[in-house]
Design an enzyme around this catalytic site. Structure first.
Site, PDB file in Angstrom:
ATOM      1  N   ASP A 173     -47.728 -29.386 -19.213  1.00  0.00           N
ATOM      2  CA  ASP A 173     -47.884 -28.308 -18.082  1.00  0.00           C
ATOM      3  C   ASP A 173     -47.303 -29.149 -17.216  1.00  0.00           C
ATOM      4  O   ASP A 173     -47.009 -30.345 -17.129  1.00  0.00           O
ATOM      5  CB  ASP A 173     -49.078 -27.498 -17.948  1.00  0.00           C
ATOM      6  CG  ASP A 173     -48.889 -26.196 -17.088  1.00  0.00           C
ATOM      7  OD1 ASP A 173     -47.775 -26.384 -16.459  1.00  0.00           O
ATOM      8  OD2 ASP A 173     -49.622 -25.475 -17.097  1.00  0.00           O
TER       9      ASP A 173
HETATM   10  C1  BGC Z   1     -48.206 -23.364 -14.683  1.00  0.00           C
HETATM   11  C2  BGC Z   1     -47.507 -22.849 -16.153  1.00  0.00           C
HETATM   12  C3  BGC Z   1     -46.032 -22.576 -15.921  1.00  0.00           C
HETATM   13  C4  BGC Z   1     -45.588 -23.947 -15.256  1.00  0.00           C
HETATM   14  C5  BGC Z   1     -43.956 -23.564 -15.121  1.00  0.00           C
HETATM   15  C6  BGC Z   1     -47.559 -24.504 -14.164  1.00  0.00           C
HETATM   16  O1  BGC Z   1     -48.122 -25.014 -13.169  1.00  0.00           O
HETATM   17  O2  BGC Z   1     -49.429 -23.961 -15.429  1.00  0.00           O
HETATM   18  O3  BGC Z   1     -47.998 -21.819 -16.860  1.00  0.00           O
HETATM   19  O4  BGC Z   1     -45.392 -21.946 -16.970  1.00  0.00           O
HETATM   20  O5  BGC Z   1     -46.254 -24.220 -14.144  1.00  0.00           O
HETATM   21  O6  BGC Z   1     -43.754 -23.109 -13.915  1.00  0.00           O
END
Ligand code: BGC
Length: 746
Positions: free
Chosen positions: A301
């Protein structure tokens, strides 16, 4: 079946499987051929994912215009394999951007390897302007209707695949077990079975959507795993989850998604039991690869390798953090702003600390995904079907989902539906005339787009109520601060109906952290101040998680949990209030009574022990139960039958029940089947949902529905190593208010 038909079927099956086998062989040969030619830097580049802000003209998220001068060096010199993000801009803007991205990425890559683009389309193509926006998953859970999870995936594909959005960062497969957690609305609710059925259907239909040919998309199982149950409820904070519970509650949705073809997962940013998941070999290799057999791509993530240094403090610098994460099992780093991961990983391999074969393993998975998605044959987007974006038939599906997702929790004296003779309707509260509140986060932009970015034709509760009651005077007051209280009271006194549109305003991730489930005081004050009016009082909760309404519900006549129903939600709410739609949602999460203690419905038996049951306040922490929800018609259950009173471990048992619509309008009913294991070697939940089915019944109509109990699937449970235990003993099956006991024997 005649022998001839059997023979033809066998030939067909063997032809199809030979073809699938040949295809995967073919892909694997192509992947190996590429890997053989790739330099270390080219391989590590494939493992890197960067954000749009480093390649667009302004560095702003909202800017979907490529700056080739910034982009080309990332491809030519650093071989970056993936980019992500953006915000809602029109389809043609996305098309121009992705067309340039894909052409330049192929042209400037020595081996002509296209990039893969990832995007957070969480409920419909929610980062494309004017697209169809479905309810968020907590609402889809409340429909208890797998069709809506399917339609959400299909429509997302139809409105984004042509634009070059290859990698959809959905569905969230976390379980909503802690109502404080700001991402509750992204989950299908608190129940593992609901998440496995709805999440599995979403994944299958996103990854197998013939409507988007010649393109394909991949889903992402998020966030592997245990992310949703942080001790304190704040986002990305430590979770303490016993291993047995990881297997029992958190694994099933991911497993079901994998069984449905899931190609990628995104990793939990938090820590479990003292180990950040990004550094956990036990979870990312032991559980993910060895136990679950996952062969797809595991992406980190956002900036989570950095966070091993700056937040979790398990590594002194990026290089050591990179070492930990790659050794644990990540395939790609959502870095997302720089080349720190790329450079560190190259050094680690050059120093011999990470082997090149470990790198090849991840690159193999990433290239296989790119081949499977057809990116090599078909890298360029298309603008030929832009009219699919926001197509009326898609919006009709989102509307149906919204209607079925709204839960009627209280309806004293049948105040709902409101008669069309109502003359004077007042709507008060922060969501009275708001589009963005109905949609929450991840809509148009990360924190939810500003009100003016929503299309003109999206209805709010106010505009839709005006249409639903053309003969009434409908007014709204959004500002409910104390200075407006007396104006609200005097208007409320004159109204036949007051709709309180309360709840939350949009938030996403940690921005939505709260210290208490109690709502802003002004929401309680308005209800207190108007509780003695003559008109009917309808509370509509627009919210991403269940905030405390215990003191409100006795002061109103009706309660609707609207959750985050999306762009069609205003119309759905107004039409339910007017009675042109009949509510059929049921809570997919327990509505807590208190801000301080709350338990999901499938809690352990010892939660309410005999000693503290004597005190009423300890008898239940639930205001509205999981699965609770009323209709404008009534359903009567009868004739619950079990095919036998005992069941062998290798046998099956069929339960059936008859459901009759005893009212005088048509309605839908979700039939929820629960099982209880009365005693076992590991303490069991008080009950567990094991099967559900939604049926539609005309007035007076009955249907008999059934549930086939398969012991291995429905009566077993895992131990702390994930081994499945199936123990003889006594079980109870329950549906509606009926139950029957049976025995499991050897
Ligand atoms: C979130 C994810 C998301 C990613 C990309 C992260 O901060 O936890 O769920 O897909 O950002 O935007």
């Amino acid at each position: 079946m005649t022998n001839r038909i059997k023979y033809l079927l066998l030939v067909l099956i063997s032809l199809v499987s030979t073809q699938i086998f040949a295809q995967s062989n073919d892909i694997s040969a192509k992947v190996e051929e590429l890997i053989d030619q790739m330099t270390l830097a080219e391989k590590v580049g494939q493992m890197t994912q960067l954000n749009i802000s480093v390649i667009n003209t302004t560095g702003q998220q909202r800017d979907v215009y490529l700056d080739p001068e910034k982009f080309i060096p990332f491809i030519r010199d650093h071989h970056i394999g993936s980019f992500l993000n953006g915000e809602a801009v029109p389809g043609d803007v996305w098309y121009e951007y992705m067309n340039e991205v894909m052409h330049l990425s192929v042209e400037h890559s020595r081996l002509k390897i296209p990039i893969i683009y990832g995007i957070d389309h969480m409920h419909g193509a929610s980062y494309v302007a004017n697209s169809t926006i479905f309810p968020h998953n907590l609402n889809i859970g409340a429909t208890f209707n797998v069709e809506h999870a399917k339609n959400n995936a299909i429509v997302t594909g139809m409105e984004s695949a042509d634009l070059g959005h290859h990698w959809i960062f959905a569905p969230v497969l976390d379980l909503g077990r802690n109502p404080l957690w700001p991402r509750i609305y992204e989950t299908y609710g608190e129940d593992p079975h609901v998440a496995e059925v709805l999440g599995g259907a979403y994944v299958y239909n996103l990854e197998h959507n013939p409507e988007i040919a010649p393109y394909k998309q991949t889903a992402t199982g998020k966030h592997f795993l245990g992310y949703s149950d942080p001790v304190g409820g704040w986002d990305r904070t430590p979770a303490h989850i016993p291993e047995q519970q990881i297997y029992e509650f958190f694994v099933p949705a991911f497993k079901a998604a994998m069984d449905n073809g899931l190609s990628t997962i995104m990793i939990n940013s938090g820590e479990i039991n003292g180990i950040p998941v990004h550094a956990s070999k036990e979870i990312l290799t032991g559980l993910l690869r060895d136990y679950l057999g996952f062969e797809g791509v595991a992406v980190t993530d956002w900036a989570d390798i950095d966070q091993l240094v700056t937040k979790h403090h398990v590594a002194p610098n990026i290089k050591e953090a990179t070492y930990l994460a790659v050794e644990a099992g990540i395939d790609m780093s959502m870095t997302p702003y720089d080349l720190s991961f790329t450079n560190a990983l190259i050094e680690l391999v050059q120093e011999g600390r990470i082997t090149e074969s470990r790198i090849d393993q991840s690159v193999r998975r990433i290239l296989t995904l790119k081949f499977k998605l057809g990116l090599f044959e078909n890298p360029y987007p298309s603008n030929k079907r832009l009219d699919r974006i926001g197509a009326p038939e898609h919006k009709a599906m989102a509307y149906d989902a919204a209607v079925e997702s709204i839960v009627l929790l209280k309806n004293e004296d049948n105040v709902l539906p409101v008669a069309n003779t109502a003359k004077n309707i007042l709507i008060v509260g922060p969501s009275a005339n708001s589009k963005r509140n109905l949609n929450g986060g991840w809509t148009l932009a990360w924190q939810g787009g500003e009100e003016e970015r929503y299309p003109d034709d999206v209805e709010t509760i106010f505009t839709a109520t005006k249409k639903a009651f053309p003969n009434a005077k409908v007014e709204f007051i959004e500002d409910i601060s104390s200075k407006n209280l007396s104006a609200i009271v005097s208007k409320a006194k004159a109204a036949d109906v007051v709709i309180y549109a309360m709840g939350e305003t949009p938030y996403t991730e940690g921005v939505g952290n709260i210290n208490t489930l109690i709502l802003p005081q002004e929401q309680y004050d308005v209800i207190d101040a108007t509780q003695n009016i003559k008109g009917s009082k309808i509370l509509v909760m627009v919210e991403g998680r269940p905030r405390i309404i215990t003191d409100m519900v006795d002061k109103v006549d009706a309660v609707l949990f609207a959750g985050l129903p999306g762009n069609e939600g205003g119309k759905a709410i107004a039409n339910i209030i007017a009675g042109t739609e009949v509510p059929s949602g049921k809570m997919a999460i327990t509505y807590p009574k208190f801000a301080g203690s709350f338990y999901p419905y499938n809690h352990k038996m010892a939660v309410y022990t005999p000693s503290n049951q004597s005190q009423e306040e300890f008898a239940s922490t639930t205001l509205y139960s999981f699965g609770q929800g009323l209709s404008y018609t009534t359903f009567e259950y009868s004739d619950l039958k079990l095919s036998s009173a005992s069941l062998k471990k290798n046998g099956t048992l069929t339960a059936s029940v008859t459901v009759k619509n005893t009212g005088d309008i048509a309605g839908m009913e979700s039939v929820l089947w629960f099982l209880t294991d009365k005693y076992a070697s590991i303490t069991r939940p008080v009950k567990e949902l094991r099967h559900f089915e939604k049926i539609k019944l005309a007035p007076g109509e009955s249907k008999t529905v059934s549930f086939k109990i398969d012991p291995m699937k429905d009566l077993s449970f895992p131990d702390k190593t994930g081994a499945i235990l199936l123990e003889e003993g006594d079980f109870t099956l329950a549906v509606d208010q009926f139950s029957k006991d049976f025995k499991l024997v050897d």
